[in-house]
Design a protein around this motif. Structure first.
Motif, PDB file in Angstrom:
ATOM      1  N   TYR A 267       0.860  -1.188   0.000  1.00 54.60           N
ATOM      2  CA  TYR A 267       0.000   0.000   0.000  1.00 54.60           C
ATOM      3  C   TYR A 267       0.903   1.247   0.000  1.00 54.60           C
ATOM      4  CZ  TYR A 267       0.738  -0.101   5.135  1.00 54.60           C
ATOM      5  OH  TYR A 267       1.285  -0.128   6.399  1.00 54.60           O
ATOM      6  N   TYR A 269       1.673   4.105   1.432  1.00 55.81           N
ATOM      7  CA  TYR A 269       1.767   5.012   2.570  1.00 55.81           C
ATOM      8  C   TYR A 269       2.995   4.642   3.392  1.00 55.81           C
ATOM      9  CZ  TYR A 269      -3.089   6.196   1.494  1.00 55.81           C
ATOM     10  OH  TYR A 269      -4.238   6.606   0.861  1.00 55.81           O
ATOM     11  N   SER A 352      -4.821  -2.726   0.635  1.00 58.33           N
ATOM     12  CA  SER A 352      -4.866  -1.536   1.482  1.00 58.33           C
ATOM     13  C   SER A 352      -4.450  -1.746   2.927  1.00 58.33           C
ATOM     14  CB  SER A 352      -6.289  -0.967   1.475  1.00 58.33           C
ATOM     15  OG  SER A 352      -7.168  -1.827   2.203  1.00 58.33           O
ATOM     16  N   ARG A 381      -5.215   4.923   4.482  1.00 53.59           N
ATOM     17  CA  ARG A 381      -5.166   3.857   3.477  1.00 53.59           C
ATOM     18  C   ARG A 381      -6.514   3.153   3.363  1.00 53.59           C
ATOM     19  NH1 ARG A 381      -1.332   0.424   7.582  1.00 53.59           N
ATOM     20  NH2 ARG A 381      -2.971  -0.674   8.709  1.00 53.59           N
ATOM     21  N   THR A 385      -6.369   4.019  -0.738  1.00 53.40           N
ATOM     22  CA  THR A 385      -5.251   3.274  -1.328  1.00 53.40           C
ATOM     23  C   THR A 385      -5.324   3.174  -2.848  1.00 53.40           C
ATOM     24  OG1 THR A 385      -4.743   1.966   0.640  1.00 53.40           O
ATOM     25  CG2 THR A 385      -4.224   0.964  -1.488  1.00 53.40           C
TER      26      THR A 385
END
Length: 493
Positions: A267, A269, A352, A381, A385
């Motif tokens: 994901y 992030y 995600s 997320r 995502t």
């Protein structure tokens, strides 16, 4: 004879990652399936989608967000199937029954939960807890340590019953029980190999310094895959590997060359979120992770622990509370590039690790209201995502073609799960006979709006989302009466 479809999505840019189709076409939908793809299709109802992309619905292999409200938030991000595969369910049959009774806006499915099975065998977890209540028990050492041969046998027996009930594999939260013996993990993987299903593993280690590095954590997964022959799926490549990413991806590449079945997901992030009591967040381990106590946010109050003593106190008082952990600083170019390499690694699916929406009291919001109430929180997320992947990697950085970005959100996860259930042969595609799980979006404007300060903001640019032929998002508005989601089970049509 002209076929008349129930619904025609007219004049969109159809993206079918299986055939490679990327062209303006009509898509016909009848009885919950795609009934035609072509030009000038006849339909009882027509929706003009010119200027928009028509793609398979996104398949999220890693979603802990299994409530109606949270699933609606994911639907706004283009998700049509959200699977709980890393943590799994203690009783898959009960989890399916509860979801079917209450209704779900998108499709769902579960793995068998190794963590919850261990909690039941070692920690006294009651079997009526469908999904194991993992966060509140995350720091309970009763289930996280080594087990006897008898314990392993009982855990494996519980997992086998869940596989027989339709579990989509075995979810292994190994990183939360680092004291569990390697032999037990091997026995679990051998069970998965017998049933021809994957293990979905949160690696045992992810430190950046010895002992217990991220590389060693993935080496264990590779070794178990080689020994057992099981399909090994590594969860969240980004937050598992961190600054050892290049070492980890080199290992995975070599393992694949030697025939080890290992797949990955990521994901986009740099900050993670998990229960504060997780073993790897012990203050004594933070330096090996490359973290300071102030890199952790206690989400109920927003506090950043000033020092190890304060972190230790919070962990003792509220181990099940959610915490944000800033592993990578997204404001730094070098960290953004590292995160991009994880997302762009060969055949890495988008997933995600979505978490449910929480109320101000820290409890999961189980209601059905929409929009979510003020003060609801989660990780960004959970809401953004897939739109973020399309925005960043297909539009802004142009490192993925739009078709390839869609493939990583759709066909790739369907193929990862293809041996588990024939249902996945009908998902992740836009072709006649496929399930009418469809996401219609504007490639020029699709974007994530969720942030760490406002994590529950829905994505925009996702114009329509259909699940089994029913609109759950229409003109960017959630259809709150629509509950067309169906269970996805192993070995069923």
């Amino acid at each position: 004879m002209t076929t008349t479809h129930d619904l025609v999505l007219a004049g969109g840019r159809v993206l079918d990652p299986e055939s490679g189709l990327d062209a303006v076409r009509d898509v016909g939908v009848t009885g919950g399936v795609v009934s035609g793809v072509g030009e000038r299709l006849a339909g009882r109802r027509r929706t003009d989608v010119s200027g928009l992309a028509v793609a398979p619905g996104f398949i999220d292999m890693h979603s802990h967000a299994q409530t109606v409200m949270s699933m609606r938030l994911q639907a706004c991000d283009g998700v049509t199937t959200a699977l709980e595969l890393e943590a799994g369910a203690l009783s898959v049959e009960r989890a399916h029954r509860e979801a079917e009774r209450a209704g779900r806006p998108i499709n769902y499915g579960f793995s068998a939960s190794w963590a919850a099975a261990r909690m039941a065998v070692l920690g006294g977890l009651k079997t009526d807890h469908a999904r194991g209540d993992v966060p509140s028990r995350i720091s309970d050492t009763a289930w996280t340590g080594a087990g006897t041969a008898d314990v392993t046998r009982r855990v494996v027996d519980r997992l086998e019953k869940e596989l027989a009930a339709g579990a989509l594999g075995i979810g292994v939260l190994l990183g939360y029980a680092p004291g569990a013996e390697h032999r037990e993990y091997l026995d679990v993987a051998r069970l998965a190999a017998r049933y021809r299903v994957p293990t979905f593993t949160h690696a045992r280690h992810k430190n950046q310094a010895e002992p217990g590095t991220a590389l060693q954590g993935v080496q264990e997964i590779v070794a178990v895959g080689l020994d057992s022959g099981a399909h090994m799926h590594l969860c969240h490549l980004n937050s598992t590997s961190l600054r050892q990413l290049d070492l980890v991806t080199e290992l995975i590449g070599r393992a694949r060359e030697h025939g080890v079945g290992i797949t990955t997901e990521a994901y986009p992030y740099g900050t993670s979120m998990t229960a504060l009591g997780a073993a790897f967040l012990d203050p004594g381990n933070l330096a090996r992770l490359g973290l300071l106590p102030t890199d952790i946010v206690y989400t109920p109050t927003g506090e950043r622990p000033a020092d190890a003593d304060r972190l230790r106190t919070l962990r003792e008082q509220d181990p099940g509370a959610m915490a944000l952990i800033r592993y990578l600083d997204e404001s730094r170019a070098a960290d953004r590039e590292l995160l991009a390499r994880a997302t762009l690694f060969d055949d890495t699916a988008v997933a995600s690790d979505a978490l449910p929406l929480y109320g101000p009291d820290g409890r999961v919001l189980t209601g059905t209201q929409w929009p979510p109430p003020e003060g609801a929180t989660t990780h960004p997320r959970s809401a953004g995502t897939f739109a973020r992947t399309l925005r960043v990697f297909a539009r802004e950085r142009a490192e993925l073609s739009l078709l390839e970005a869609v493939r990583r959100c759709t066909l790739l996860p369907a193929r990862i799960l293809a041996s588990v259930s024939p249902q996945f042969a009908r998902k992740g595609r836009v072709r006649t006979g496929a399930d009418a799980d469809l996401t219609v979006f504007d490639p020029g404007t699709v974007t994530d709006n969720s942030t760490y300060d406002a994590p529950g903001r829905a994505s925009t640019g996702i114009r329509h989302v259909l699940v089994n032929g029913t609109f759950v998002v229409r003109d960017q508005a959630v259809e709150t009466a629509a509950m067309p989601g169906r269970p996805v089970r192993a070995g069923t049509l």
